[in-house]
Structure formats: structure tokens, C-alpha cells
Design an enzyme around this catalytic site. Sequence first.
Site, short mmCIF file in Angstrom:
data_model
loop_
_atom_site.label_atom_id
_atom_site.label_comp_id
_atom_site.label_asym_id
_atom_site.label_seq_id
_atom_site.Cartn_x
_atom_site.Cartn_y
_atom_site.Cartn_z
N ASP A 142 4.16 -3.57 7.27
CA ASP A 142 2.85 -3.56 7.92
C ASP A 142 2.84 -4.31 9.24
O ASP A 142 1.80 -4.76 9.67
CB ASP A 142 1.80 -4.17 6.98
CG ASP A 142 2.00 -5.66 6.82
OD1 ASP A 142 3.10 -6.13 7.12
OD2 ASP A 142 1.05 -6.34 6.41
N ASN A 143 3.99 -4.48 9.86
CA ASN A 143 3.97 -5.22 11.13
C ASN A 143 5.06 -4.69 12.06
O ASN A 143 6.06 -4.13 11.60
CB ASN A 143 4.14 -6.71 10.89
CG ASN A 143 5.49 -7.04 10.29
OD1 ASN A 143 6.45 -7.26 11.01
ND2 ASN A 143 5.58 -7.03 8.97
N CYS B 15 -3.89 -4.19 8.99
CA CYS B 15 -4.90 -3.73 8.03
C CYS B 15 -5.79 -4.88 7.58
O CYS B 15 -6.94 -4.68 7.23
CB CYS B 15 -4.23 -3.08 6.82
SG CYS B 15 -3.46 -1.51 7.22
N ASN C 91 -5.35 -7.00 -2.68
CA ASN C 91 -4.34 -5.93 -2.63
C ASN C 91 -4.71 -4.76 -3.55
O ASN C 91 -4.27 -3.63 -3.35
CB ASN C 91 -2.97 -6.44 -3.13
CG ASN C 91 -2.41 -7.59 -2.32
OD1 ASN C 91 -1.65 -8.38 -2.84
ND2 ASN C 91 -2.78 -7.68 -1.05
N LEU C 92 -5.49 -5.05 -4.59
CA LEU C 92 -5.62 -4.09 -5.70
C LEU C 92 -6.43 -2.85 -5.33
O LEU C 92 -6.38 -1.85 -6.03
CB LEU C 92 -6.24 -4.78 -6.92
CG LEU C 92 -5.44 -6.00 -7.43
CD1 LEU C 92 -6.16 -6.64 -8.61
CD2 LEU C 92 -4.03 -5.61 -7.82
N ARG D 174 -5.76 -0.85 -3.12
CA ARG D 174 -4.85 0.22 -2.71
C ARG D 174 -3.43 0.09 -3.26
O ARG D 174 -2.70 1.08 -3.28
CB ARG D 174 -4.78 0.28 -1.18
CG ARG D 174 -4.18 -0.97 -0.58
CD ARG D 174 -4.51 -1.14 0.89
NE ARG D 174 -4.00 -2.41 1.36
CZ ARG D 174 -4.53 -3.59 1.08
NH1 ARG D 174 -5.62 -3.68 0.35
NH2 ARG D 174 -3.99 -4.70 1.52
N LYS E 161 5.22 -9.77 -6.35
CA LYS E 161 5.07 -8.31 -6.33
C LYS E 161 6.30 -7.62 -6.88
O LYS E 161 6.20 -6.57 -7.53
CB LYS E 161 4.82 -7.84 -4.89
CG LYS E 161 3.43 -8.16 -4.40
CD LYS E 161 3.16 -7.51 -3.07
CE LYS E 161 1.72 -7.77 -2.68
NZ LYS E 161 1.42 -7.24 -1.34
N CYS F 256 -15.48 -17.71 12.59
CA CYS F 256 -15.59 -16.33 12.12
C CYS F 256 -14.91 -16.26 10.76
O CYS F 256 -14.98 -17.22 9.99
CB CYS F 256 -14.99 -15.35 13.12
SG CYS F 256 -13.22 -15.55 13.39
N ASP G 237 10.59 -7.38 -1.05
CA ASP G 237 9.28 -8.02 -0.86
C ASP G 237 9.44 -9.50 -1.19
O ASP G 237 10.32 -9.88 -1.95
CB ASP G 237 8.21 -7.39 -1.76
CG ASP G 237 6.84 -7.38 -1.09
OD1 ASP G 237 6.44 -8.41 -0.54
OD2 ASP G 237 6.18 -6.32 -1.10
N GLY H 171 0.81 -1.22 0.00
CA GLY H 171 0.00 0.00 0.00
C GLY H 171 0.84 1.26 0.00
O GLY H 171 0.61 2.19 -0.79
#
Lengths: 119, 392
Positions: B139-140, B197, B79-80, B82, B95, B350, B71, B50
Site C-alpha cells: 500500500d505504499n 487508503c 482492517n476488518l 476489507r 496477520k 485534526c 507481512d 486488502g
Amino acid sequence: MTIYIPTPLRVYTGGQEAVDMDAPTVAAALDRLTEAHPELRKHLFTPEGKVRAFVNLYLNDDDVRYLPGKEATAVTAADSLSIIPSIAGGASPAGQTAQGRKGRTTQSTERTGTHAYDY
Amino acid sequence: MPTITEAAALPELSTDDLSRYSRHLILPEVGTEGQRRIKAARVLCVGTGGLGSPLAFYLAAAGIGTLGLVDFDVVDASNLQRQIIHSTKDIGRKKLDSAEEKLTALNPAIKIVKHDTMLSSANALQIMKDYDIVADGTDNFPTRYLVNDACVLLGKPNVYGSIFRFEGQASVFATEAGPCYRCLYPEPPPPGLVPSCAEGGVLGILPGLVGVIQATEVIKLILGKGDSLVGRLLLVDALNMRFRELKLRKNPDCPVCGTNPTVTALIDYEHFCGIVPETPQEKNVKNGIPQLTVKQLKARRDAGEDIFLLDVREPYEYQIAQIGGTLIPQNDVPNRLAEIPRDREIIVHCRSGARSQKIAELLKQSGYKDVVNVAGGILAWADEIDPSVQKY
């Protein structure tokens, strides 16, 4: 004073983004806030009452940790207190989202209460 | 920043460069020398997701001489929304390959270096040492602390951006004068407390906004112009469209960049962030709750067993996809226990298995004797049992 609640914690303030608190100091305002919203307390403070290391408190533009009076700093109705937690988002959900999914955690859920932000 | 300061040592601009970058060249703050600095610069983007998409796109457009990308992931349909560097045709592709294709198409003159790996304590210093600036689009938390510490140890600026739902943060860390990420957040939150996210959602445009702020800061650092975000945390609230900034201070007691640092080499960041590897036993029982695989659930259903399947997701999720469970959203469960029989096994599910685990634990605390969690949730069901179940 106005206390700004960040997105991850709004679940404990009934969705409110900002809460007005009439209090003489930062500490008193936080006490009143967490009295009104008890679930919030364990997310902001350790059991010993210290502000958690991944939460920052800003009085207007200044980090409360660096104010001379720290949390005892006097406040007025015109002041604002921002709660700024760490966030980590940025890349992809299929990627390096190691947190809590790839492995088990060393901390028990009791330490931080329920995993209420877990969507 | 270890950039080349001698104008004579900077690469010359080609005829193509002069026409391509003409709108930069006429800016007094950039000019020919600034553009030559951009051409000489080596920037590492950690992540091509992102934040990394707009970041790498604009840096390539601006003419960064060497653009490194880290990556290990492949492009997924989700993913697309954003990650604009990847296209529908790239689903399933690496990627790195997808990003390289777009960046090369945009600017064939720049050098793209692909690092097809997950950044780790073992490889971070080796990868990062060849760059002038690192832009963190991960992202972590483990990787955030890893990038920060490696940047401090190598003396490289860390252009930081982070997003959650409608909110973003941006800053520039680890320059000699300014604070680092650990000065702001000495420790990460316990796992599970702050969602990713994937779990919390994110407005697709927000990483564009924050990634472009990061790209702007990278270019300013290279040019040495303007006021950088060193010592400031920029907060972006996209929902109310408000930008605020907070003053950051260098913490003299910071374990990495303080006066007496205790972290002088890279550490185990998974462990630092409270994550330890799962043992095979724990896969079957987690916090006292037996874990049922989707294959086991399918087998029991196929055998004609009458099972009570409790779906604790939200109604809008149920509308997207469901596998025949009784819907009681997680927050309603405590008030609707009367609808959940106590004299039989309760199988909870869930989306991914996280919320249902929490509810299974709650049911057990409420006196339910036989509670089981569906590991992997409806996503695992879609992957392993029925691909016609919509993933979201």
C-alpha cells in the site's frame, strides 16, 4: 473532447468526473482545462510545463507519450483524454503506510502546491 | 516464467486432489496437467491486507503448492472492513498467523511460508528468489518500486493491483516482453500528494475485486493460458461499475528494464520516494510550526489553562469523536478567519495531525503569530489520554 478526471484530482474540478473541452489538440485541451481550474495545473505539470512523471495521459486507449504528435496530436469532440495518476493503496493503514507519516519529506510543499488530497 | 515445463517433472495429484479440484480438472484449459502445474507453483503474496486477503484465499483454494506471505503487521479493528482473511477474534494478532490459520483450514495440503518482516532492499531478492511469481498487494510507493525492481532483476512476473477509494488498477509487469511499473510511472509522486487508503479511504469491497483479478492473472500465468494483462492496465471504477483498459508500452529508456538500465541493483526506495528519517528536533518544530504532544495538551488543560483549540476536521468526523475543539472544517478556514482570534495562541488539531499541520501553516502565512499543531491528532489522544474517545 471529454477529459476524464481521476478521483484524487476531482477536488480541483468541483467534483466533476468528466469535463468537456472544445479544443484542437491535446495540449490546447489541457491548457483550457487548467485555465478553468488553475489549481489543477501544478498537479499535472512541472513548473517547466512538463507532464509530471507520476501522471499518465491517455488519448482514448493510447499513451500520449507514444503518439507521433505527442501533446500536439489533433483531437475531435469524439475523443476522450484520461488522466491516470499512480495510486498505491492495497494493504493496511496500520502497516507499511510510510508515506509522509514516518518521516519528513525531501520536497517542499511549494513544489507541488498544497497537500490538498491529504485526508 | 521459470516454471516446470516437462509434464513428467510435475507433482502427481493425490486421490484427495482429484476430488478437491474436480471442477478444475474437467476444464480443458486446466485439466490434470494444469492442476499439476498449479501444485508445482510457488507464489509470493507481498502483504496480507486488502488485496492480499482475497488473493491468498483464492490461490490457496486453487491448490498453489507453495504460498509465501510477507507481512509484519498485526490485525486492527479497522482492517476488518476489507481484509476478509482476518476475523474479529484476530484483532491484535500477527496477520501472518491469522492468515496461515485460515489458509490451512481451507486447504491443509498446501505449504505456507511466512516471512515475518517488512520487505526491504536488504531482504527482497533473498525472499523473492525462491518463488515463480510475485503478487504485489502493498500500500505504499517505496515497496511498489522495490517489488517492481526486484522482479525485473530476478526476471519474475509481478502481478500488480492497486486501489484508492472507488478506483483500482491491475496489470502484470516485468515479464520479459512487457513493460514494468517504472515504464508506466518512472517516478513516484512527492510524499503527501497521493494519500494512502488510511487517509483517503477505500470501499471495502474494492480490494476484493482487484485482488481476485490478481489471483486470476497468477493462475493464468501458471497455466500459460488466455491473454494475460501483460502490456495492459485494467482500470476499475466501482462507483460507476466500469472497466476500461489502456495499452502499456515497454519504455526503451526505462532505468530498470530498458535497453541500457541504470538501476542494476536495489536502491534506497524510501529516499527514492522522497522520505528521509525524522530527526528529534523536527519532531518539535515542523515547517516552522511547533508540535504539541497530546500529553502536553492534556497537562495544560489540567492546569486550568484557557486554550483555543481549533478542530479542522469535517462535521461527520466531529460527530464520531471530538475533544472539545471549535469546529471549522479545513476548507472553510480561509473564509472564517474572523472566528479565529489573532491575539492568542491557536492550537490546531485534526484526526492524525496532517490536515491541522497544513492549516497551522496557512494561519501562520495569514499573519497569525502563535500557531501550534497537535501531533498525532485525535488518534493520539484516544491512544494516550482517553481510550473512550472513538477512533475511526
